[in-house]
Scaffold this motif. Structure first.
Motif, short mmCIF file in Angstrom:
data_model
loop_
_atom_site.label_atom_id
_atom_site.label_comp_id
_atom_site.label_asym_id
_atom_site.label_seq_id
_atom_site.Cartn_x
_atom_site.Cartn_y
_atom_site.Cartn_z
N GLY A 151 0.20 -2.74 1.50
CA GLY A 151 1.35 -2.74 2.40
C GLY A 151 2.65 -2.57 1.65
N VAL A 152 2.79 -3.25 0.52
CA VAL A 152 4.01 -3.13 -0.30
C VAL A 152 4.13 -1.72 -0.87
N LEU A 153 3.02 -1.18 -1.37
CA LEU A 153 3.06 0.17 -1.93
C LEU A 153 3.49 1.19 -0.88
N THR A 154 3.03 1.00 0.35
CA THR A 154 3.37 1.95 1.41
C THR A 154 4.82 1.80 1.85
N ARG A 155 5.24 0.56 2.10
CA ARG A 155 6.59 0.33 2.62
C ARG A 155 7.68 0.63 1.60
N ARG A 156 7.49 0.21 0.37
CA ARG A 156 8.56 0.32 -0.63
C ARG A 156 8.53 1.62 -1.41
N PHE A 157 7.32 2.16 -1.61
CA PHE A 157 7.23 3.30 -2.52
C PHE A 157 6.62 4.54 -1.87
N GLY A 158 6.26 4.45 -0.58
CA GLY A 158 5.69 5.61 0.10
C GLY A 158 4.34 6.04 -0.43
N LEU A 159 3.61 5.09 -1.03
CA LEU A 159 2.29 5.38 -1.60
C LEU A 159 1.21 4.82 -0.69
N ARG A 160 0.41 5.69 -0.12
CA ARG A 160 -0.65 5.25 0.78
C ARG A 160 -2.01 5.45 0.11
N PRO A 161 -2.90 4.44 0.20
CA PRO A 161 -4.23 4.58 -0.41
C PRO A 161 -5.00 5.73 0.22
N GLY A 162 -5.64 6.52 -0.62
CA GLY A 162 -6.45 7.63 -0.15
C GLY A 162 -7.90 7.44 -0.55
N ALA A 163 -8.50 8.49 -1.06
CA ALA A 163 -9.91 8.44 -1.44
C ALA A 163 -10.09 7.59 -2.70
N GLY A 164 -11.31 7.11 -2.89
CA GLY A 164 -11.61 6.32 -4.07
C GLY A 164 -13.10 6.07 -4.18
N ARG A 165 -13.45 5.25 -5.14
CA ARG A 165 -14.85 4.91 -5.32
C ARG A 165 -14.95 3.46 -5.78
N ASN A 166 -15.85 2.70 -5.15
CA ASN A 166 -16.05 1.29 -5.48
C ASN A 166 -17.48 1.07 -5.98
#
Length: 298
Positions: free
Chosen positions: A178-193
């Motif tokens: 939430g902080v990354l999206t609101r403050r820095f415009g960075l939204r989580p995308g693809a990944g691997r766990n």
């Protein structure tokens, strides 16, 4: 139904000179007593009258304290009977979602508390630096709690240049995504766990309030942002008895690819290789076997 031992010597006295309400102090002391002594589910606490005598408080104070513990799911109460220790509550997490633990718990109505232990530039491991293509990284360490009980310890690496002036207070009891999206415009995308069963070392045992050697569930992942740039590398160690990993499986979209043993034995094609349901079942079986092996160790 077993009964807890007498608490007169096991519990400290209340602080009657401070600002903390008496009922909150009683709840804190009882909570710590239950967890420190690892009282089994069904163990009866002293009666309300006994607790009033022990702490020297009115019954209304004891009832407020017990109500708080009941709302946390730590005890069960029945009219006319002493409160009993409740069975441990299982929390659930979807491992193939890019949403973090905070968002998933919030959606299910569970309040997740977050304490930031560290946020600073640090030298990353080689594989982390290779993923980001730089060593200019921040290391974020957090401890997640539910109802003041430690649930998970998280270590996250972030690109320092992408999150300027990220502060500890921004992340206390908050969602990193939430902080990354609101403050820095960075939204989580693809990944691997990846999920592994590991044993707690001394440091993890201290952080998660569990003995060294206790089985933990470790979730490690790497994620990109909405523009397919490296965003985060995280490792989360969960208390295994408190968390269940859920896996959504569909024939049309395979979202989980568990990696089992490598080597000659793994080179032979298995029946589950093309069956997503069988793959999920194989993952569960592998984790269960590893947890059993860890529990069997002296």
């Amino acid at each position: 139904m077993s009964t807890a031992p007498a608490t007169h010597d096991a519990l400290p006295a209340l602080d009657r000179s401070g600002d903390t309400p008496l009922h909150a102090q009683v709840a804190t002391l009882l909570r710590g007593y239950i967890r420190t002594n690892r009282l089994a589910a069904g163990t009866a606490l002293p009666s309300e009258a006994g607790l009033c005598e022990r702490f020297g408080v009115a019954r209304s104070v004891v009832r407020q304290a017990l109500a708080a513990l009941a709302s946390e799911g730590l005890i069960q109460r029945e009219s006319g009977r002493p409160a009993t220790v409740a069975a441990p509550q299982e929390h659930r997490r979807l491992v193939q979602r890019s949403t973090g633990l905070y968002e998933q718990f919030a959606q299910s109505g569970v309040a997740l508390q977050t304490r930031v232990l560290a946020l600073a530039r640090a030298e990353p491991p080689a594989e982390v630096a290779e993923f980001f293509g730089t060593t200019r990284l921040l290391m974020l360490e957090r401890l997640r709690h539910v109802a003041d009980a430690p649930l998970a310890y998280v270590r996250t690496w972030l690109p320092a240049d992408a999150v300027p002036r990220l502060r500890t207070e921004d992340l206390t009891d908050a969602s990193l995504h939430g902080v990354l999206t609101r403050r820095f415009g960075l939204r989580p995308g693809a990944g691997r766990n990846q999920i592994r069963a590991v044993a707690a070392d001394a440091t993890l045992g201290r952080l998660l309030d569990t003995p060294a050697g206790t089985p933990l569930l470790m979730l490690q992942g790497r994620g990109m942002d909405q523009l397919d740039r490296p965003l985060e590398w995280f490792t989360t160690w969960h208390r295994a008895e408190q968390l269940v990993f859920d896996v959504d499986v569909s024939v049309g979209h395979e979202s989980l690819q568990p990696r089992l043993q490598t080597g000659a034995a793994a080179s032979e094609a298995a029946p589950e290789a093309h069956d997503p349901l069988a793959r999920a079942q194989a993952l569960v079986a592998e984790l269960s076997a590893e947890l059993a092996r860890l529990r069997a160790q002296p």
